[in-house]
Scaffold this motif. Structure first.
Motif, PDB file in Angstrom:
ATOM      1  N   ALA A 114       0.832  -1.211   0.000  1.00 55.75           N
ATOM      2  CA  ALA A 114       0.000   0.000   0.000  1.00 55.75           C
ATOM      3  C   ALA A 114       0.864   1.258   0.000  1.00 55.75           C
ATOM      4  N   VAL A 115       1.935   1.253   0.787  1.00 50.06           N
ATOM      5  CA  VAL A 115       2.817   2.424   0.852  1.00 50.06           C
ATOM      6  C   VAL A 115       3.656   2.537  -0.426  1.00 50.06           C
ATOM      7  N   THR A 116       3.986   1.410  -1.037  1.00 48.10           N
ATOM      8  CA  THR A 116       4.664   1.432  -2.336  1.00 48.10           C
ATOM      9  C   THR A 116       3.806   2.150  -3.370  1.00 48.10           C
ATOM     10  N   GLU A 117       2.524   1.814  -3.403  1.00 46.67           N
ATOM     11  CA  GLU A 117       1.608   2.469  -4.341  1.00 46.67           C
ATOM     12  C   GLU A 117       1.500   3.964  -4.030  1.00 46.67           C
ATOM     13  N   PHE A 118       1.419   4.305  -2.745  1.00 47.43           N
ATOM     14  CA  PHE A 118       1.362   5.713  -2.327  1.00 47.43           C
ATOM     15  C   PHE A 118       2.597   6.464  -2.809  1.00 47.43           C
ATOM     16  N   ALA A 119       3.773   5.856  -2.598  1.00 45.38           N
ATOM     17  CA  ALA A 119       5.031   6.507  -2.995  1.00 45.38           C
ATOM     18  C   ALA A 119       5.064   6.776  -4.495  1.00 45.38           C
ATOM     19  N   GLY A 120       4.569   5.818  -5.267  1.00 48.01           N
ATOM     20  CA  GLY A 120       4.544   5.990  -6.714  1.00 48.01           C
ATOM     21  C   GLY A 120       3.611   7.107  -7.151  1.00 48.01           C
ATOM     22  N   LYS A 121       2.451   7.185  -6.520  1.00 48.00           N
ATOM     23  CA  LYS A 121       1.475   8.212  -6.890  1.00 48.00           C
ATOM     24  C   LYS A 121       1.919   9.600  -6.446  1.00 48.00           C
ATOM     25  N   LYS A 122       2.483   9.684  -5.248  1.00 48.86           N
ATOM     26  CA  LYS A 122       2.863  10.982  -4.678  1.00 48.86           C
ATOM     27  C   LYS A 122       4.297  11.383  -5.006  1.00 48.86           C
ATOM     28  N   LYS A 123       5.032  10.485  -5.682  1.00 49.59           N
ATOM     29  CA  LYS A 123       6.424  10.751  -6.062  1.00 49.59           C
ATOM     30  C   LYS A 123       7.286  11.066  -4.841  1.00 49.59           C
TER      31      LYS A 123
END
Length: 406
Positions: A114-123
């Motif tokens: 979930a945090v991996t996806e967040f990092a990708g979206k929020k750069k």
């Protein structure tokens, strides 16, 4: 002096004080590099209490030497609530409210995803410290996410030679029914079938994480009459499985191959009931004699008057990795930090390793051996260190696994 004049002076004084306070905060902020950290501290204490001690030791040592780029490192740590939704909310608060552009941590694999996806979206730069699912650096990977610990694929590959050497045909599988357990078992089945085509998986027991009915599980295993068992349960679930299975004699005369079970955080609670002879990945904390490890061990014991667990190593190396990456980048700029981490080489208590440019996976390895009983406590014997680089697919192979557009 009139009342109006006094009032004006009071307002001016208040404003000046506020400005001084504001400038003071700004000055302090400029003197530090802030790192956001989130983890399942409330629910996974066996691993994460030592993990926090590990990263606190690293931060203390780094700052005692002047910090990084002339600035002290400051960690802002939060509990992630042990759910993907809470973890994403906490990560967002660290970025938006605390102003961090570097986040690290997580333990459970579905939280890490979930945090991996967040990092990708929020750069936002994210160093996943502990979650083991392969998807973090492969299928769900992105340019902003790196991972420290050896993955499920890597640890299963480390155990494979011993599993094959046992020459057992009928296997029982036991795993927690969430991303980590599912991924580990899928990898084990695929690797074993490729090398031993006649293998049979006679039962799969997949209890919910933290809610194992150990009696029912070990009975189901015994009823299936396997020659060998592959276990992925950890923590309290592992303790319950060991105690119930030992009492009923389910492990007697059966080969057991088990992920993570040689780690002191999971061996210590079972004490003299440690399942002797199990083939495991783990951490023989008191038997490693390399200079780099002994330096870490001495510093850790001096600070905490306690021995390290594997979590201590992971926490420590998480922060030393970030310090090395920031130093190499010469900046905390996200793109520069990503470029610095790709191919970053550094030392650790386990020896030198690197973060691969191809998939952002670290090559720090793990110890493989057998569980033994010494002085009424479980430990590891016949162990060896397996370099993570030796059990990772090639750059060409992982390119096929990573998303086409990053």
């Amino acid at each position: 002096m009139t009342a109006r004049s006094l009032h004006s002076l009071a307002i001016a004084g208040t404003m000046a004080g506020a400005l001084t306070l504001s400038f003071g905060h700004a000055a302090r902020a400029q003197d530090t590099i802030k790192i956001g950290e989130l983890n399942s501290y409330k629910t996974q204490t066996a691993f994460l209490d030592p993990y926090k001690k590990g990263w606190e030791l690293a931060i203390e040592q780094i700052n005692a030497k002047g910090g990084v780029l002339g600035k002290k490192l400051e960690v802002i740590s939060r509990d992630d609530g042990s759910t993907p939704g809470d973890a994403v909310r906490v990560a967002d608060e660290l970025v938006t409210r605390e102003g961090v552009n570097i986040i690290a941590g997580t333990f459970l694999s579905h939280i890490g995803l979930a945090v991996t996806e967040f990092a990708g979206k929020k750069k936002v730069f994210f160093l996943a410290a502990e979650p083991l699912t392969d998807k973090i650096t492969w299928q769900n990977g992105n340019k902003y996410t790196f991972r420290l610990r050896a993955t499920t694929y890597m640890q299963v590959a480390m155990l494979l030679p011993d599993a094959l050497a046992a020459k057992k045909k009928r296997w029982a599988l036991v795993y927690p029914n969430f991303e980590y357990g599912q991924a580990a078992v899928a990898t084990f089945k695929e690797m074993m079938k490729a090398k031993q085509p006649d293998i049979e998986f006679v039962t799969e027991q997949a209890p919910p994480l933290g809610k194992v009915d150990a009696g029912a599980v070990v009975q189901a295993i015994d009823d299936a009459k396997p020659d060998a068992i592959f276990n992925v349960l950890f923590g309290a679930d592992f303790s319950k499985l060991v105690r119930e299975g030992t009492t009923r004699g389910v492990f007697k005369d059966r080969t057991v191959v088990s992920l993570l079970s040689g780690e002191p955080e999971y061996l210590d609670p079972v004490k003299e009931e440690a399942p002797v002879g199990w083939i495991v990945t783990g951490y023989p904390w008191d038997k490693i004699k390399t200079p780099e490890y002994l330096a870490f061990l001495t510093a850790y014991q001096k600070k905490y008057n306690d021995y390290p667990r594997l979590g201590s190593i992971v926490g420590y190396v998480t922060m030393t990795s970030l310090a090395a990456g920031i130093a190499k980048a010469g900046s905390t700029d996200t793109d520069k930090l990503i470029a610095a981490f790709e191919g970053l080489k550094l030392d650790s208590p386990f020896g030198p390793f690197m973060y691969r440019a191809s998939d952002h996976q670290a090559t720090m390895g793990a110890y493989v051996g057998k569980i033994a009983l010494e002085g009424g406590k479980g430990t590891m014997s016949d162990f060896k260190y397996v370099d993570g680089a030796s059990v990772l697919p090639s750059d060409a192979e992982v390119k096929k696994l990573r998303p086409a557009t990053e």
